[in-house]
Design a protein around this motif. Sequence first.
Motif, mmCIF file in Angstrom:
data_model
loop_
_atom_site.group_PDB
_atom_site.id
_atom_site.type_symbol
_atom_site.label_atom_id
_atom_site.label_comp_id
_atom_site.label_asym_id
_atom_site.label_seq_id
_atom_site.Cartn_x
_atom_site.Cartn_y
_atom_site.Cartn_z
ATOM 1 N N ASN A 225 0.836 -1.199 0.000
ATOM 2 C CA ASN A 225 0.000 0.000 0.000
ATOM 3 C C ASN A 225 0.874 1.254 0.000
ATOM 4 O OD1 ASN A 225 -1.884 2.000 0.425
ATOM 5 N ND2 ASN A 225 -2.918 0.946 2.107
ATOM 6 N N GLN A 227 0.114 4.204 0.493
ATOM 7 C CA GLN A 227 -0.271 5.157 1.538
ATOM 8 C C GLN A 227 0.436 4.875 2.859
ATOM 9 O OE1 GLN A 227 -4.539 5.296 1.836
ATOM 10 N NE2 GLN A 227 -4.800 6.149 -0.219
ATOM 11 N N LYS A 228 1.028 3.695 2.975
ATOM 12 C CA LYS A 228 1.742 3.335 4.200
ATOM 13 C C LYS A 228 3.193 3.798 4.173
ATOM 14 C CE LYS A 228 -1.328 0.889 6.595
ATOM 15 N NZ LYS A 228 -1.689 1.190 8.005
ATOM 16 N N LYS A 230 6.182 6.169 1.821
ATOM 17 C CA LYS A 230 6.565 7.010 0.690
ATOM 18 C C LYS A 230 7.616 6.286 -0.139
ATOM 19 C CE LYS A 230 5.706 11.444 3.007
ATOM 20 N NZ LYS A 230 6.294 12.722 3.480
ATOM 21 N N TYR A 234 4.409 1.879 -6.712
ATOM 22 C CA TYR A 234 3.096 1.253 -6.866
ATOM 23 C C TYR A 234 2.757 1.026 -8.332
ATOM 24 C CZ TYR A 234 -1.967 0.657 -6.779
ATOM 25 O OH TYR A 234 -3.241 0.180 -6.972
#
Length: 269
Positions: A225, A227-228, A230, A234
Amino acid sequence: MQRRSLLTLVLSVAFATPFAHAQNDKVLRLSTTTSTENSGLLAYLLPSFEARTGMKVNVISVGTGKALELGKNGDVDVTLVHARALEDKFVAEGWGIDRRDVMYNDFIVVGPVADPAKLKGERDVIAAFKKIAAGNVKFISRGDNSGTDVMEKGYWQSAGAKPAGTNYVSAGLGMGEVLNMAAEIGAYTLTDRATYGAYKAKTGLAIAVEGDKRMFNPYGIIAVNPQKHKGINYKGAKQLIEWMTSAEGQAKIAAFRPAGEQLFFPSAK
């Protein structure tokens, strides 16, 4: 001199940061199980993906538990593993997204050709584990929280017993190393069929138990993920997931047949 050093540092950071991000787009970090590496599957698959995308895939081959831990820590961008309960937990806790089924193979119990526990032909894995526990024979466990290790522990729990004392060895090693150990000391072990196939000639171990539906071994691929952490690639992770589950990727998996035997079976939906 101090001002000059500070200016040099600022400029180096300013120029290095964009370059690092640019490099990140061309490098994909994949954590995976020892079975996909030891069997030769990834060495067969990844060059096609790299040629198509221009990305370099850096592979870290460990047990499933460690592979997922690397994802939690943001040390990889995508993970390819085989322990569905651990995978679902990884996704449910928000560490991974976009999980897809990729392929499956199966587990087998292997051991000395002499077969001291008299397992040959047994198709009930729990009955086989009970025989191992009751007999004066050695069993080597991965002991590394891998998908294989998790499955093995479940079999012992269902069997209600496991070998006593020094007859049970928890190695904390990868599958290939455990197969080598089993060959050296004349022990049984649980292995995925693909890694056994790659080590069969070297170890001389024989298949003792196969065919139980409880030994089915599915693999999933999961993006970490972004968002977890930087800096997660992705975009690259999504590209690998899409390619592995595409008609092209699935056909490549099915076509991987060292020594003429199909070791992995595509399962993307």
